[in-house]
Write an enzyme that holds these catalytic residues in place. Sequence first.
Site, PDB file in Angstrom:
ATOM      1  CG  ASN A  10      -1.752   1.029   1.555  1.00 30.43           C
ATOM      2  OD1 ASN A  10      -1.673   2.242   0.586  1.00 30.43           O
ATOM      3  ND2 ASN A  10      -2.356   1.267   2.780  1.00 30.43           N
ATOM      4  CD1 TRP A  11       3.903   0.996  -2.548  1.00 30.06           C
ATOM      5  CD2 TRP A  11       3.588   1.868  -4.830  1.00 30.06           C
ATOM      6  NE1 TRP A  11       4.426   0.233  -3.618  1.00 30.06           N
ATOM      7  CE2 TRP A  11       4.487   0.830  -4.680  1.00 30.06           C
ATOM      8  CE3 TRP A  11       3.283   2.568  -5.743  1.00 30.06           C
ATOM      9  CZ2 TRP A  11       4.890   0.177  -6.053  1.00 30.06           C
ATOM     10  CZ3 TRP A  11       4.028   2.283  -6.992  1.00 30.06           C
ATOM     11  CH2 TRP A  11       4.979   1.293  -7.161  1.00 30.06           C
ATOM     12  CE  LYS A  12      -0.138   3.168   4.617  1.00 33.12           C
ATOM     13  NZ  LYS A  12      -0.053   3.397   6.163  1.00 33.12           N
ATOM     14  CG  HIS A  96      -5.929   1.889   5.086  1.00 34.47           C
ATOM     15  ND1 HIS A  96      -5.403   3.127   5.736  1.00 34.47           N
ATOM     16  CD2 HIS A  96      -4.780   0.968   5.153  1.00 34.47           C
ATOM     17  CE1 HIS A  96      -4.010   2.570   6.237  1.00 34.47           C
ATOM     18  NE2 HIS A  96      -3.611   1.576   5.769  1.00 34.47           N
ATOM     19  CD  GLU A  98      -2.844   5.399   7.044  1.00 34.09           C
ATOM     20  OE1 GLU A  98      -2.864   5.589   5.449  1.00 34.09           O
ATOM     21  OE2 GLU A  98      -1.921   4.890   7.481  1.00 34.09           O
ATOM     22  CD  GLU A 170      -3.691  -2.546   7.167  1.00 32.29           C
ATOM     23  OE1 GLU A 170      -2.478  -2.810   6.975  1.00 32.29           O
ATOM     24  OE2 GLU A 170      -4.206  -1.323   7.060  1.00 32.29           O
ATOM     25  N   GLY A 176       2.488   2.332  10.697  1.00 37.58           N
ATOM     26  CA  GLY A 176       3.307   3.477  10.569  1.00 37.58           C
ATOM     27  C   GLY A 176       3.941   3.737  11.831  1.00 37.58           C
ATOM     28  CB  SER A 216       5.228  -1.705  12.040  1.00 39.66           C
ATOM     29  OG  SER A 216       4.746  -0.148  12.220  1.00 39.66           O
ATOM     30  N   GLY A 237       2.659  -1.270   4.382  1.00 37.69           N
ATOM     31  CA  GLY A 237       3.001   0.085   3.866  1.00 37.69           C
ATOM     32  C   GLY A 237       4.132   0.638   3.598  1.00 37.69           C
ATOM     33  N   GLY A 238       4.834   1.374   4.552  1.00 30.30           N
ATOM     34  CA  GLY A 238       6.089   1.820   4.480  1.00 30.30           C
ATOM     35  C   GLY A 238       7.249   0.876   3.994  1.00 30.30           C
TER      36      GLY A 238
HETATM   37  P1  PGA Z   1       2.852   0.314   7.632  1.00 32.61           P
HETATM   38  O1  PGA Z   1       1.340   0.508   6.926  1.00 32.61           O
HETATM   39  O2  PGA Z   1       3.217  -0.855   7.060  1.00 32.61           O
HETATM   40  O3  PGA Z   1       3.622   1.564   7.287  1.00 32.61           O
HETATM   41  O4  PGA Z   1       2.487   0.311   9.205  1.00 32.61           O
HETATM   42  C1  PGA Z   1       0.336  -0.635   6.744  1.00 32.61           C
HETATM   43  C2  PGA Z   1      -0.820   0.095   6.217  1.00 32.61           C
HETATM   44  O5  PGA Z   1      -1.254   1.102   6.746  1.00 32.61           O
HETATM   45  O6  PGA Z   1      -1.379  -0.871   5.413  1.00 32.61           O
END
Ligand code: PGA
Length: 261
Positions: A10-12, A96, A98, A170, A176, A216, A237-238
Site C-alpha cells: 500500500n503505497w499510500k 483502511h 487512515e 491492521e 506506521g 509495521s 505500507g512503509g
Molecule cells: P505500515 O502501513 O506498514 O507503514 O505500518 C500498513 C498499512 O497501513 O497498510
Amino acid sequence: MARKLFIAGNWKMNLSVETATALAAELAARVSADSSVDIALCPPFVYIAAVRRALDGSVIATGAQDVYHESQGAFTGQISPGMLLDIGCEYVIIGHSERRHTITPPEDDCIINRKLLAALGSGLKVILCVGETLDQRQQDQTESVLDKQLTDGLANLASPSAATLVIAYEPVWAIGTGQTATTAQAQEAHAFIRSRLAELLNPDVASAVRIQYGGSVKPDNALDLLSQPDVDGALVGGASLKAADFLAIIDAGRTITSSAQ
Ligand code: PGA
C-alpha cells in the site's frame, strides 16, 4: 485448506510517476514468474495505469487504495469500480484505518459496506481493512470492534460473492508506528476474524478467505508473522516503498510456502 499467501504493498500518498514506475519495474524484474505467493501493488489512483504498464508481463497485480460506490455520473472527484477495472486494476483496499480515522470526514461501516458491495459486484477483489485503536485494545474491546467492523462492513454480502474477499487485520496502533503486534496477538485476532466469517458467511468461505496482517510489517518480522496459521499474507505500507524490503517480505512468504510443501 491451503491458502496462497498474499503480499500487497500500500503505497499510500507517496512517490511520483517517475519513482512509482521505477519501483514497479524493479519489482517486476526481480519477482520470478512462478511466484508461489500472490503479490499486488496499490499505488495512488493517478499512477495506477503507469504502474500497470511497468508491470506488464509480470505476475504482480495492481490495486487501488479506495473506490466510490456508484458506477458513473455526477460525483466530482470520485473513481468507480468500473474505471479501476478499465485500467487493469484487480484489487481495491476498502476501509483502511487512515480512511476510518485520519482523513476527514471519516468513513463509517455503512459507507465501507456500500463500497465493498459495489466493488465485489463489479468484479474487483476487495481487501477489507479492520482493526482496533490502542484505546480500544487497552479497554479490552478488540473483539467487539472487529465484530462490528465485520458485521456491518459485510452486511448484505451473499456468500458466493465473498469468494475473492481478502481481510486485512491492521491494528491502528501498529500502522506506521514501528510497533508491530506480537505473533500471538496477530494470530489471536486472525482466528477471531475467521470464526466470525464462518458465522457471517459460511465455514467454507471462512476457511478460504485470506486474512492479511498489516502494521509495521518489515523484513525482520515478516517470517514470524507469516508463520502463524491464520496469517495469510501482509498488507505492507512503509516497507513496500523500498524494493529490497518488499522483496525480502515476499521472500519470507516464499520460504513459508516452500517449507509447507
Ligand atoms: P505500515 O502501513 O506498514 O507503514 O505500518 C500498513 C498499512 O497501513 O497498510
